[in-house]
Design a protein around this motif. Sequence first.
Motif, PDB file in Angstrom:
ATOM      1  N   UNK A 118     -90.752  33.525  -2.410  1.00 15.37           N
ATOM      2  CA  UNK A 118     -90.687  34.114  -3.497  1.00 15.37           C
ATOM      3  C   UNK A 118     -89.414  35.278  -3.620  1.00 15.37           C
ATOM      4  N   UNK A 119     -89.929  36.413  -2.208  1.00 14.42           N
ATOM      5  CA  UNK A 119     -89.168  37.586  -2.399  1.00 14.42           C
ATOM      6  C   UNK A 119     -87.676  37.197  -2.139  1.00 14.42           C
ATOM      7  N   UNK A 120     -87.329  36.013  -1.513  1.00 14.71           N
ATOM      8  CA  UNK A 120     -85.912  35.962  -1.206  1.00 14.71           C
ATOM      9  C   UNK A 120     -85.157  35.794  -2.263  1.00 14.71           C
ATOM     10  N   UNK A 121     -85.731  35.355  -3.647  1.00 17.45           N
ATOM     11  CA  UNK A 121     -84.926  35.230  -4.809  1.00 17.45           C
ATOM     12  C   UNK A 121     -84.104  36.410  -4.991  1.00 17.45           C
ATOM     13  N   UNK A 122     -84.665  37.582  -4.705  1.00 18.56           N
ATOM     14  CA  UNK A 122     -84.319  38.966  -5.008  1.00 18.56           C
ATOM     15  C   UNK A 122     -82.591  39.067  -4.591  1.00 18.56           C
ATOM     16  N   UNK A 123     -82.691  38.574  -3.287  1.00 17.59           N
ATOM     17  CA  UNK A 123     -81.284  38.657  -2.308  1.00 17.59           C
ATOM     18  C   UNK A 123     -80.311  37.481  -2.982  1.00 17.59           C
ATOM     19  N   UNK A 124     -80.947  36.310  -3.140  1.00 14.44           N
ATOM     20  CA  UNK A 124     -80.113  35.323  -3.473  1.00 14.44           C
ATOM     21  C   UNK A 124     -79.448  35.464  -4.763  1.00 14.44           C
ATOM     22  N   UNK A 125     -80.035  36.159  -5.766  1.00 19.26           N
ATOM     23  CA  UNK A 125     -79.439  36.379  -7.228  1.00 19.26           C
ATOM     24  C   UNK A 125     -78.344  37.630  -7.039  1.00 19.26           C
ATOM     25  N   UNK A 126     -78.738  38.659  -6.379  1.00 22.83           N
ATOM     26  CA  UNK A 126     -78.075  39.678  -6.256  1.00 22.83           C
ATOM     27  C   UNK A 126     -76.575  39.190  -5.299  1.00 22.83           C
ATOM     28  N   UNK A 127     -76.598  38.402  -4.477  1.00 30.51           N
ATOM     29  CA  UNK A 127     -75.637  38.003  -3.813  1.00 30.51           C
ATOM     30  C   UNK A 127     -74.609  37.322  -4.784  1.00 30.51           C
ATOM     31  N   UNK A 128     -75.309  36.459  -5.779  1.00 33.20           N
ATOM     32  CA  UNK A 128     -74.526  35.733  -6.560  1.00 33.20           C
ATOM     33  C   UNK A 128     -73.986  36.189  -7.441  1.00 33.20           C
ATOM     34  N   UNK A 129     -74.528  37.383  -7.957  1.00 30.75           N
ATOM     35  CA  UNK A 129     -73.713  38.071  -8.793  1.00 30.75           C
ATOM     36  C   UNK A 129     -72.654  39.155  -8.270  1.00 30.75           C
ATOM     37  N   UNK A 130     -72.820  39.679  -7.182  1.00 27.46           N
ATOM     38  CA  UNK A 130     -71.978  40.422  -6.481  1.00 27.46           C
ATOM     39  C   UNK A 130     -70.548  39.675  -6.149  1.00 27.46           C
ATOM     40  N   UNK A 131     -70.910  38.405  -5.715  1.00 24.33           N
ATOM     41  CA  UNK A 131     -69.865  37.380  -5.119  1.00 24.33           C
ATOM     42  C   UNK A 131     -68.935  36.996  -6.430  1.00 24.33           C
ATOM     43  N   UNK A 132     -69.528  36.660  -7.517  1.00 29.44           N
ATOM     44  CA  UNK A 132     -69.107  36.181  -8.726  1.00 29.44           C
ATOM     45  C   UNK A 132     -68.158  37.422  -9.399  1.00 29.44           C
ATOM     46  N   UNK A 133     -68.558  38.591  -9.263  1.00 26.54           N
ATOM     47  CA  UNK A 133     -68.007  39.933 -10.046  1.00 26.54           C
ATOM     48  C   UNK A 133     -66.652  40.119  -9.143  1.00 26.54           C
ATOM     49  N   UNK A 134     -66.741  39.983  -7.661  1.00 28.07           N
ATOM     50  CA  UNK A 134     -65.570  40.212  -6.940  1.00 28.07           C
ATOM     51  C   UNK A 134     -64.511  39.448  -6.996  1.00 28.07           C
ATOM     52  N   UNK A 135     -64.947  38.154  -7.269  1.00 27.58           N
ATOM     53  CA  UNK A 135     -63.899  37.016  -7.409  1.00 27.58           C
ATOM     54  C   UNK A 135     -63.302  37.235  -8.949  1.00 27.58           C
ATOM     55  N   UNK A 136     -64.146  37.691  -9.882  1.00 25.60           N
ATOM     56  CA  UNK A 136     -63.543  37.694 -11.214  1.00 25.60           C
ATOM     57  C   UNK A 136     -62.433  38.895 -11.315  1.00 25.60           C
ATOM     58  N   UNK A 137     -62.720  39.782 -10.387  1.00 28.64           N
ATOM     59  CA  UNK A 137     -61.885  41.145 -10.180  1.00 28.64           C
ATOM     60  C   UNK A 137     -60.432  40.531  -9.532  1.00 28.64           C
ATOM     61  N   UNK A 138     -60.386  39.358  -9.138  1.00 29.99           N
ATOM     62  CA  UNK A 138     -59.418  39.069  -8.256  1.00 29.99           C
ATOM     63  C   UNK A 138     -59.636  39.279  -6.818  1.00 29.99           C
ATOM     64  N   UNK A 139     -60.896  39.578  -6.317  1.00 29.41           N
ATOM     65  CA  UNK A 139     -60.840  39.844  -5.029  1.00 29.41           C
ATOM     66  C   UNK A 139     -61.532  38.865  -4.524  1.00 29.41           C
ATOM     67  N   UNK A 140     -61.055  37.719  -4.138  1.00 30.19           N
ATOM     68  CA  UNK A 140     -61.644  36.313  -3.764  1.00 30.19           C
ATOM     69  C   UNK A 140     -62.663  36.403  -2.309  1.00 30.19           C
TER      70      UNK A 140
END
Length: 424
Positions: A118-140
């Motif tokens: 259950x608690x691992x979802x916190x990190x799974x979701x945050x890492x997806x958001x951070x990854x997606x944002x960096x990519x959206x900013x052009x930092x692949x």
Amino acid sequence: MAKTFVFKFGGASIKDAESIKNLYEIVFNRLRNNTIIVVSAMGKTTNALEEILALKLEGKDYSLKSAKILEYHLDICEGLFDSNSLIFPTVRNYFSQLERVLDGNLAQGNYDSFYDSVVSFGEMISSKIVHEYLCAKGLYCIWQDAREIILTNSDFRFAKIDWESTSRLCQKLLAPKLTQFPVVTQGFIAADQKGRTTTLGREGSDFTAAILAHGMRANAVTIWKDVDGVLNADPKRFSDSVKFEELDYKEAAELTYYGASVIHPKTIKPLANLSIPLYVKSFIHPDRSGTKIHHVQGVNTVPCIVVKDNQILVSFKVTDFTFINESHIHSVYTELERLKLSVNLLQTSAISISIVIEKELFKLEKLIYNLRNQFEIRYNESLQLITVKNHNPVLMEKLVIGKEALLEQMTRTTFQVLVKNPYL
Ligand code: ASP
Ligand code: MG
């Protein structure tokens, strides 16, 4: 060989959209060839997931609480992405998965593995958001599931690292990716031999950064915090605290042992073994020097104060007119080991053993129950343990004034006192 760097961002550094924009600035301005970005769950998400678990255990409705966590993450995404971004269905999908896990049957005895899934979802979701944002900013960058590279035993909630397999997996799976792009991964979570999710203990993301640095033979680790570095006292409690420019590994490890919460206690050893420097820096003032933890000659003489709340004093008194001997200590410690409880202070007298432990859900009850036939047991809760390294009489006096001391211990360098918390 290309240089490798590990950056770790804790919950406070990614607690809202503004903080994640700040993370991007920090990473973008310091990006070198091989960078691993380790993130914790956002803000206080892990605590919120623990609250859901507690409700589930009591058979109560947790749907409001989980809706709140979803809303919190969607709000953050709204501050970062266009409304048609794929991150929205991705986050929603994780929450459906979480619901499914929570709906599952909690069979007797597997609470700890349920906790980890259950608690691992916190990190799974945050890492997806951070990854997606960096990519959206052009930092692949590449998103990596930490459970594919960090292997542990099956001690759920406190899993122990399989160092050899982890190093091998880092070299095999992580190294080739790093030569292409920076990698974003989760702190705190790992997997056992059977691929089941495990966690490394609360606040374990710092440790993850050290594990990956060790596996990759990295050049440095930087932990981004809401304080300027390692200070000689918690600035939230002591206004006149001072920051260390540098600190020896041993010194830093000792401070974390006494409860300095700035770095997770397990972080230091894997880094010290390979002489990998650890920087603790402010994400609010990233250009400030921070603290460098490495091999430092000479001893530090600056007094350091560490305050630990939520302490319990437990006394075990022998009842059969014998005196305390090794076998009494042995049985108390065997039980502590079984419950994975560590002792923050120990004192023995002719007829009793006194220990100071941290408050953890259900553990005190179990300890008392299991030792009730051998000892008369008393305890005192909500205490505060104050440790002073490099003490002096003026400072000690100042710290205990107006407080009721229950236990004191002093060595040449270290003074510890257990007091009743005057604010409770
Ligand atoms: N999210 C986890 C916790 O809050 C791990 C971490 O923050 O380091 O305990
Ligand atoms: Mg956290």
